[in-house]
Design a protein around this motif. Sequence first.
Motif, PDB file in Angstrom:
ATOM      1  N   LEU A   4       6.483  14.345  -8.118  1.00 20.64           N
ATOM      2  CA  LEU A   4       5.284  13.607  -8.500  1.00 20.64           C
ATOM      3  C   LEU A   4       4.827  14.072  -9.870  1.00 20.64           C
ATOM      4  O   LEU A   4       5.046  15.226 -10.257  1.00 20.64           O
ATOM      5  N   GLU A   5       4.188  13.152 -10.569  1.00 20.93           N
ATOM      6  CA  GLU A   5       3.671  13.426 -11.903  1.00 20.93           C
ATOM      7  C   GLU A   5       2.204  13.020 -11.953  1.00 20.93           C
ATOM      8  O   GLU A   5       1.822  11.995 -11.378  1.00 20.93           O
ATOM      9  N   ARG A   6       1.414  13.827 -12.641  1.00 22.68           N
ATOM     10  CA  ARG A   6       0.010  13.469 -12.850  1.00 22.68           C
ATOM     11  C   ARG A   6      -0.025  12.324 -13.865  1.00 22.68           C
ATOM     12  O   ARG A   6       0.509  12.437 -14.956  1.00 22.68           O
ATOM     13  N   THR A   7      -0.657  11.213 -13.494  1.00 16.77           N
ATOM     14  CA  THR A   7      -0.774  10.064 -14.395  1.00 16.77           C
ATOM     15  C   THR A   7      -2.254   9.716 -14.542  1.00 16.77           C
ATOM     16  O   THR A   7      -3.107  10.281 -13.845  1.00 16.77           O
ATOM     17  N   ALA A   8      -2.542   8.765 -15.404  1.00 16.36           N
ATOM     18  CA  ALA A   8      -3.920   8.313 -15.574  1.00 16.36           C
ATOM     19  C   ALA A   8      -4.478   7.733 -14.272  1.00 16.36           C
ATOM     20  O   ALA A   8      -5.678   7.769 -14.030  1.00 16.36           O
ATOM     21  N   GLU A   9      -3.594   7.211 -13.405  1.00 15.39           N
ATOM     22  CA  GLU A   9      -4.010   6.637 -12.115  1.00 15.39           C
ATOM     23  C   GLU A   9      -3.965   7.668 -10.985  1.00 15.39           C
ATOM     24  O   GLU A   9      -4.144   7.306  -9.822  1.00 15.39           O
ATOM     25  N   GLY A  10      -3.694   8.920 -11.300  1.00 13.05           N
ATOM     26  CA  GLY A  10      -3.573   9.946 -10.268  1.00 13.05           C
ATOM     27  C   GLY A  10      -2.121  10.357 -10.093  1.00 13.05           C
ATOM     28  O   GLY A  10      -1.246   9.965 -10.863  1.00 13.05           O
ATOM     29  N   TRP A  11      -1.849  11.155  -9.082  1.00  9.33           N
ATOM     30  CA  TRP A  11      -0.495  11.629  -8.813  1.00  9.33           C
ATOM     31  C   TRP A  11       0.356  10.480  -8.285  1.00  9.33           C
ATOM     32  O   TRP A  11      -0.069   9.733  -7.409  1.00  9.33           O
ATOM     33  N   LYS A  12       1.576  10.341  -8.841  1.00  9.89           N
ATOM     34  CA  LYS A  12       2.490   9.269  -8.432  1.00  9.89           C
ATOM     35  C   LYS A  12       3.895   9.842  -8.258  1.00  9.89           C
ATOM     36  O   LYS A  12       4.331  10.707  -9.027  1.00  9.89           O
ATOM     37  N   VAL A  13       4.621   9.318  -7.269  1.00  9.31           N
ATOM     38  CA  VAL A  13       6.014   9.691  -7.066  1.00  9.31           C
ATOM     39  C   VAL A  13       6.843   9.052  -8.178  1.00  9.31           C
ATOM     40  O   VAL A  13       6.783   7.841  -8.388  1.00  9.31           O
ATOM     41  N   VAL A  14       7.620   9.875  -8.877  1.00 11.41           N
ATOM     42  CA  VAL A  14       8.483   9.378  -9.954  1.00 11.41           C
ATOM     43  C   VAL A  14       9.968   9.492  -9.589  1.00 11.41           C
ATOM     44  O   VAL A  14      10.817   8.878 -10.230  1.00 11.41           O
ATOM     45  N   HIS A  15      10.269  10.298  -8.570  1.00 11.64           N
ATOM     46  CA  HIS A  15      11.664  10.491  -8.137  1.00 11.64           C
ATOM     47  C   HIS A  15      11.647  10.817  -6.645  1.00 11.64           C
ATOM     48  O   HIS A  15      10.929  11.714  -6.229  1.00 11.64           O
ATOM     49  N   GLY A  67       0.821  -1.210   0.000  1.00  9.46           N
ATOM     50  CA  GLY A  67       0.000   0.000   0.000  1.00  9.46           C
ATOM     51  C   GLY A  67       0.851   1.254   0.000  1.00  9.46           C
ATOM     52  O   GLY A  67       0.534   2.238  -0.676  1.00  9.46           O
ATOM     53  N   TYR A  68       1.945   1.239   0.753  1.00  4.95           N
ATOM     54  CA  TYR A  68       2.884   2.364   0.752  1.00  4.95           C
ATOM     55  C   TYR A  68       3.453   2.567  -0.651  1.00  4.95           C
ATOM     56  O   TYR A  68       3.519   3.685  -1.161  1.00  4.95           O
ATOM     57  N   MET A  69       3.863   1.478  -1.281  1.00  7.54           N
ATOM     58  CA  MET A  69       4.487   1.547  -2.606  1.00  7.54           C
ATOM     59  C   MET A  69       3.501   1.979  -3.688  1.00  7.54           C
ATOM     60  O   MET A  69       3.914   2.408  -4.769  1.00  7.54           O
ATOM     61  N   ALA A  70       2.192   1.905  -3.414  1.00  8.64           N
ATOM     62  CA  ALA A  70       1.193   2.335  -4.403  1.00  8.64           C
ATOM     63  C   ALA A  70       1.314   3.821  -4.715  1.00  8.64           C
ATOM     64  O   ALA A  70       0.835   4.273  -5.758  1.00  8.64           O
ATOM     65  N   GLY A  71       1.975   4.587  -3.837  1.00  5.50           N
ATOM     66  CA  GLY A  71       2.190   6.001  -4.109  1.00  5.50           C
ATOM     67  C   GLY A  71       3.267   6.262  -5.147  1.00  5.50           C
ATOM     68  O   GLY A  71       3.380   7.373  -5.674  1.00  5.50           O
ATOM     69  N   TYR A  72       4.066   5.249  -5.434  1.00  2.36           N
ATOM     70  CA  TYR A  72       5.139   5.371  -6.425  1.00  2.36           C
ATOM     71  C   TYR A  72       4.651   4.917  -7.794  1.00  2.36           C
ATOM     72  O   TYR A  72       3.827   3.998  -7.891  1.00  2.36           O
ATOM     73  N   LEU A  73       5.182   5.528  -8.843  1.00  2.00           N
ATOM     74  CA  LEU A  73       4.904   5.068 -10.196  1.00  2.00           C
ATOM     75  C   LEU A  73       5.441   3.651 -10.341  1.00  2.00           C
ATOM     76  O   LEU A  73       6.628   3.398 -10.097  1.00  2.00           O
ATOM     77  N   HIS A  74       4.577   2.711 -10.697  1.00  2.00           N
ATOM     78  CA  HIS A  74       4.988   1.302 -10.835  1.00  2.00           C
ATOM     79  C   HIS A  74       5.600   1.138 -12.218  1.00  2.00           C
ATOM     80  O   HIS A  74       4.936   0.696 -13.159  1.00  2.00           O
ATOM     81  N   ASP A  75       6.878   1.504 -12.320  1.00  2.00           N
ATOM     82  CA  ASP A  75       7.531   1.594 -13.624  1.00  2.00           C
ATOM     83  C   ASP A  75       9.047   1.510 -13.428  1.00  2.00           C
ATOM     84  O   ASP A  75       9.559   1.949 -12.394  1.00  2.00           O
TER      85      ASP A  75
END
Length: 132
Positions: free
Chosen positions: A112-123, A30-38
């Motif tokens: 963070l970047e706006r993605t189709a799944e919402g805001w995600k941490v990218v760095h 659940g914590y990792m869901a905040g990160y871009l899964h990429d």
Amino acid sequence: PRAFTPADDLAVRAVLSTQATAWNRGDLAGYMAGYLHDPSLVFTSGSKVRRGWDETFAKYRDRYGTDPSTMGHLVFEILGVQALGADGAVVLGRWILTATPSAGSGVFSVALERTAEGWKVVHDHTSSDPPP
């Protein structure tokens, strides 16, 4: 044209709040869901650069486990949210981790970047305070 709005500021802050809540219940996934899964995710800490969601998850799991008794209690103190155009933001903050052998504190900045799944941490760049 789209702009970064007060609602975006709230949504970005909510990502970190949701992450801390998940961490504190021992929910590493659940914590990792905040990160871009990429594979493009970048995480830097302690002079190490990690790349990709999978490597970041593995390092967290190895260091903290996946249980409240080993993960401890995490608090984020948001010092500021800075918009980067309409679809990006940087959050500056402090982290405090207690109730675990890996306890500590320090500062972080996350992009963070706006993605189709919402805001995600990218760095994520996290540093630790020096020992007392």
